[in-house]
Design a protein around this motif. Structure first.
Motif, PDB file in Angstrom:
ATOM      1  N   ALA A 272      42.854  85.400   1.552  1.00 47.44           N
ATOM      2  CA  ALA A 272      42.166  85.885   1.813  1.00 47.44           C
ATOM      3  C   ALA A 272      42.255  87.150   1.901  1.00 47.44           C
ATOM      4  CB  ALA A 272      41.493  85.057   3.440  1.00 47.44           C
ATOM      5  N   ALA A 273      42.938  87.603   3.154  1.00 48.77           N
ATOM      6  CA  ALA A 273      43.214  88.971   3.760  1.00 48.77           C
ATOM      7  C   ALA A 273      44.541  89.634   2.567  1.00 48.77           C
ATOM      8  CB  ALA A 273      44.233  88.868   5.295  1.00 48.77           C
ATOM      9  N   ALA A 274      44.869  89.744   1.640  1.00 52.35           N
ATOM     10  CA  ALA A 274      45.377  89.823   0.277  1.00 52.35           C
ATOM     11  C   ALA A 274      44.951  90.022  -0.828  1.00 52.35           C
ATOM     12  CB  ALA A 274      46.547  88.960  -0.323  1.00 52.35           C
ATOM     13  N   ARG A 275      43.259  90.147  -0.501  1.00 57.93           N
ATOM     14  CA  ARG A 275      42.208  89.598  -1.983  1.00 57.93           C
ATOM     15  C   ARG A 275      42.224  91.313  -1.662  1.00 57.93           C
ATOM     16  NH1 ARG A 275      38.011  85.383  -3.361  1.00 57.93           N
ATOM     17  NH2 ARG A 275      36.876  86.992  -4.027  1.00 57.93           N
ATOM     18  N   PRO A 276      41.858  91.624  -3.595  1.00 60.47           N
ATOM     19  CA  PRO A 276      41.650  93.012  -3.286  1.00 60.47           C
ATOM     20  C   PRO A 276      41.145  93.423  -2.763  1.00 60.47           C
ATOM     21  CG  PRO A 276      42.393  92.174  -5.227  1.00 60.47           C
ATOM     22  CD  PRO A 276      42.059  90.901  -4.488  1.00 60.47           C
ATOM     23  N   ASP A 277      39.472  92.817  -3.183  1.00 60.19           N
ATOM     24  CA  ASP A 277      38.078  92.895  -1.825  1.00 60.19           C
ATOM     25  C   ASP A 277      37.461  92.571  -0.971  1.00 60.19           C
ATOM     26  OD1 ASP A 277      38.002  90.264  -2.782  1.00 60.19           O
ATOM     27  OD2 ASP A 277      35.986  89.905  -3.613  1.00 60.19           O
ATOM     28  N   ALA A 278      38.972  92.211  -0.025  1.00 57.19           N
ATOM     29  CA  ALA A 278      38.787  92.131   1.463  1.00 57.19           C
ATOM     30  C   ALA A 278      38.907  92.968   1.849  1.00 57.19           C
ATOM     31  CB  ALA A 278      40.541  91.077   2.482  1.00 57.19           C
ATOM     32  N   THR A 279      37.314  92.655   3.784  1.00 61.33           N
ATOM     33  CA  THR A 279      37.339  93.746   4.675  1.00 61.33           C
ATOM     34  C   THR A 279      38.190  92.584   6.082  1.00 61.33           C
ATOM     35  OG1 THR A 279      35.522  92.538   4.521  1.00 61.33           O
ATOM     36  CG2 THR A 279      35.272  94.331   3.323  1.00 61.33           C
ATOM     37  N   PRO A 280      38.463  93.706   7.033  1.00 59.45           N
ATOM     38  CA  PRO A 280      38.547  93.405   7.997  1.00 59.45           C
ATOM     39  C   PRO A 280      37.157  92.155   8.299  1.00 59.45           C
ATOM     40  CG  PRO A 280      38.795  95.083   8.128  1.00 59.45           C
ATOM     41  CD  PRO A 280      38.234  94.665   6.940  1.00 59.45           C
ATOM     42  N   GLU A 281      35.640  91.914   7.699  1.00 58.63           N
ATOM     43  CA  GLU A 281      34.522  91.346   8.723  1.00 58.63           C
ATOM     44  C   GLU A 281      34.931  89.463   7.225  1.00 58.63           C
ATOM     45  OE1 GLU A 281      33.424  95.318   9.037  1.00 58.63           O
ATOM     46  OE2 GLU A 281      34.587  94.707   7.504  1.00 58.63           O
ATOM     47  N   THR A 282      34.947  90.241   6.153  1.00 57.84           N
ATOM     48  CA  THR A 282      35.284  88.449   5.781  1.00 57.84           C
ATOM     49  C   THR A 282      35.849  88.236   5.529  1.00 57.84           C
ATOM     50  OG1 THR A 282      36.599  89.550   3.913  1.00 57.84           O
ATOM     51  CG2 THR A 282      34.015  90.063   3.595  1.00 57.84           C
ATOM     52  N   THR A 283      37.607  88.696   6.391  1.00 55.53           N
ATOM     53  CA  THR A 283      38.898  87.699   6.693  1.00 55.53           C
ATOM     54  C   THR A 283      38.388  86.838   8.136  1.00 55.53           C
ATOM     55  OG1 THR A 283      40.499  89.394   5.302  1.00 55.53           O
ATOM     56  CG2 THR A 283      41.283  87.997   6.796  1.00 55.53           C
ATOM     57  N   ALA A 284      37.745  87.770   8.990  1.00 50.28           N
ATOM     58  CA  ALA A 284      37.255  87.616   9.998  1.00 50.28           C
ATOM     59  C   ALA A 284      36.891  85.863  10.352  1.00 50.28           C
ATOM     60  CB  ALA A 284      36.549  88.509  10.678  1.00 50.28           C
ATOM     61  N   PHE A 285      36.288  86.202   8.795  1.00 52.00           N
ATOM     62  CA  PHE A 285      34.944  84.507   8.881  1.00 52.00           C
ATOM     63  C   PHE A 285      35.497  83.440   8.072  1.00 52.00           C
ATOM     64  CE2 PHE A 285      32.300  82.353   5.944  1.00 52.00           C
ATOM     65  CZ  PHE A 285      30.601  82.470   6.794  1.00 52.00           C
ATOM     66  N   GLU A 286      36.449  83.748   7.104  1.00 51.17           N
ATOM     67  CA  GLU A 286      37.656  83.124   7.265  1.00 51.17           C
ATOM     68  C   GLU A 286      37.755  81.962   8.314  1.00 51.17           C
ATOM     69  OE1 GLU A 286      38.275  80.704   3.058  1.00 51.17           O
ATOM     70  OE2 GLU A 286      36.877  81.554   4.272  1.00 51.17           O
ATOM     71  N   GLY A 287      38.547  83.105   8.900  1.00 47.57           N
ATOM     72  CA  GLY A 287      39.468  83.009  10.509  1.00 47.57           C
ATOM     73  C   GLY A 287      38.115  82.275  11.093  1.00 47.57           C
ATOM     74  N   ALA A 288      37.404  82.555  11.490  1.00 44.62           N
ATOM     75  CA  ALA A 288      36.289  81.064  12.420  1.00 44.62           C
ATOM     76  C   ALA A 288      35.682  80.082  11.180  1.00 44.62           C
ATOM     77  CB  ALA A 288      35.365  82.301  12.775  1.00 44.62           C
ATOM     78  N   ARG A 289      35.606  80.544  10.362  1.00 41.37           N
ATOM     79  CA  ARG A 289      35.119  78.858  10.224  1.00 41.37           C
ATOM     80  C   ARG A 289      36.324  77.672   9.605  1.00 41.37           C
ATOM     81  NH1 ARG A 289      36.213  76.345   5.114  1.00 41.37           N
ATOM     82  NH2 ARG A 289      37.647  77.885   4.187  1.00 41.37           N
ATOM     83  N   LEU A 290      38.083  78.426   9.340  1.00 42.03           N
ATOM     84  CA  LEU A 290      38.927  77.494   9.722  1.00 42.03           C
ATOM     85  C   LEU A 290      39.339  76.891  10.706  1.00 42.03           C
ATOM     86  CD1 LEU A 290      41.534  78.857   7.270  1.00 42.03           C
ATOM     87  CD2 LEU A 290      40.391  77.376   6.497  1.00 42.03           C
ATOM     88  N   VAL A 291      39.310  78.351  11.642  1.00 41.34           N
ATOM     89  CA  VAL A 291      39.359  77.853  13.287  1.00 41.34           C
ATOM     90  C   VAL A 291      38.415  76.433  13.460  1.00 41.34           C
ATOM     91  CG1 VAL A 291      38.860  77.765  16.217  1.00 41.34           C
ATOM     92  CG2 VAL A 291      40.406  79.624  14.758  1.00 41.34           C
ATOM     93  N   GLU A 292      36.916  75.865  13.112  1.00 45.60           N
ATOM     94  CA  GLU A 292      36.019  74.901  13.241  1.00 45.60           C
ATOM     95  C   GLU A 292      36.814  74.081  12.898  1.00 45.60           C
ATOM     96  OE1 GLU A 292      31.553  74.032  13.002  1.00 45.60           O
ATOM     97  OE2 GLU A 292      32.076  76.952  12.406  1.00 45.60           O
ATOM     98  N   ARG A 293      37.049  73.887  11.874  1.00 42.45           N
ATOM     99  CA  ARG A 293      37.193  72.707  11.255  1.00 42.45           C
ATOM    100  C   ARG A 293      38.861  72.441  11.610  1.00 42.45           C
ATOM    101  NH1 ARG A 293      35.705  71.804   6.155  1.00 42.45           N
ATOM    102  NH2 ARG A 293      34.158  72.266   6.468  1.00 42.45           N
ATOM    103  N   ALA A 294      39.815  73.637  11.643  1.00 42.67           N
ATOM    104  CA  ALA A 294      41.139  72.540  11.982  1.00 42.67           C
ATOM    105  C   ALA A 294      40.378  71.660  13.604  1.00 42.67           C
ATOM    106  CB  ALA A 294      42.246  74.333  12.850  1.00 42.67           C
ATOM    107  N   ALA A 295      39.612  72.850  14.671  1.00 42.08           N
ATOM    108  CA  ALA A 295      39.615  71.933  15.839  1.00 42.08           C
ATOM    109  C   ALA A 295      38.794  70.516  15.808  1.00 42.08           C
ATOM    110  CB  ALA A 295      38.154  73.138  16.586  1.00 42.08           C
TER     111      ALA A 295
END
Length: 303
Positions: A272-295
């Motif tokens: 997600a971070a390497a995508r050409p259209d990635a932004t700090p916000e979109t990468t952070a959102f993806e991280g937060a979503r995966l934290v919830e699922r990992a928990a």
């Protein structure tokens, strides 16, 4: 990415697909022509094609770096099909003079799930369980890849996830716990592993799976990896998550599932971070979503 830029890229990709069809058509009695593109998919490379005799198929194209694996996958795909696994038949597979890999496969009916409820989860679980013991490519073992990534390359995985800010760091901490003392010696090693088992790569009709596509990464190992990949998908009901975690734990053991989840989740943030259209916000959102699922995975495998 602007609409103009998308149009340019689309034109370039179509030209490449037409060059590949030129190679295929040179040896075909009936010519194939481009008929459109499938909906969805992150990395492209797929086209609907039609033959002048009314046949329909899907053309998959790969860069030269992946062409050899596509060629190697052909035999494994044939083997799992003969065992009853629901992936479309490959009509032709090859490489162009300039190194582009391609394969032409049957087009099967069905639609992709946009969200996974309990019924959808059961259909997907049943399909992954068909992979048990198929062992299509012993020389390409996904267990070795998981261990290598979580040991030798763990620093790079964690660094990439750190770009997601606080959520990325939380994911790193959680995945380190999930992958603690990773050791694949007791993991099953003779299942088929798809390598990218996401709802976007599974077609269903009337609740039944009609085709699993994008199988070029096929190998052997524990199918727990495919359960872990499925768990990385966003819209999954809580009850469905529990079904998938339980099935993955039964397939490979809790330690294997946890390690595979750690790798898949960290790698998804890196992607997600390497995508050409990635932004700090979109990468952070993806991280937060995966934290919830990992928990959820951690809680369900710690009981």
């Amino acid at each position: 990415m602007t609409g103009q830029r998308c149009g340019v890229l689309g034109g370039v990709e179509r030209e490449r697909a037409e060059r590949v069809l030129d190679t295929i058509n040179a040896d075909e009695r009936w010519l194939w022509v481009i008929a459109g593109r499938p909906d969805g998919g992150e990395q492209g490379g797929a086209w609907y094609v039609e033959g002048v005799d009314g046949r329909t198929a899907v053309l998959k194209i790969s860069d030269p770096s992946w062409a050899e694996q596509m060629l190697l996958a052909e035999e494994a795909v044939g083997m799992v099909r003969r065992a009853g696994y629901p992936t479309p038949a490959w009509i032709r597979c090859g490489r162009t003079a300039d190194g582009i890999g391609y394969q032409l496969q049957e087009r099967v009916p069905g639609a992709r799930l946009t969200s996974v409820d309990v019924g959808g989860a059961r259909a997907l679980i049943s399909t992954i369980d068909l992979q048990a013991g198929l062992n299509p490519a012993p020389g390409r073992n996904w267990n070795d890849f998981v261990v290598d990534q979580l040991t030798r390359d763990m620093g790079n995985l964690c660094s990439a996830s750190a770009t997601a800010g606080a959520s990325g760091m939380a994911l790193v901490e959680m995945c380190r716990r999930l992958a603690d003392d990773v050791d694949a010696r007791d993991w099953p090693c003779s299942d088929m592993v798809h390598g990218d088992f996401r709802p976007a790569n599974v077609l269903l009709m009337n609740g039944e799976v009609t085709g699993v596509v994008d199988v070029e990464a096929i190998g052997s190992g524990t199918r727990a990896f495919d359960f872990a990949t499925l768990l990385s998908y966003g819209p999954i009901d809580g009850d469905a998550v529990e079904l998938i975690v339980n099935a993955g734990s039964l397939a490979g053991g809790e330690q294997a599932l946890r390690a595979c989840v750690a790798l898949v989740f960290l790698d998804l943030v890196r992607f997600a971070a390497a995508r050409p259209d990635a932004t700090p916000e979109t990468t952070a959102f993806e991280g937060a979503r995966l934290v919830e699922r990992a928990a959820m995975v951690e809680a369900l495998t710690n009981r």
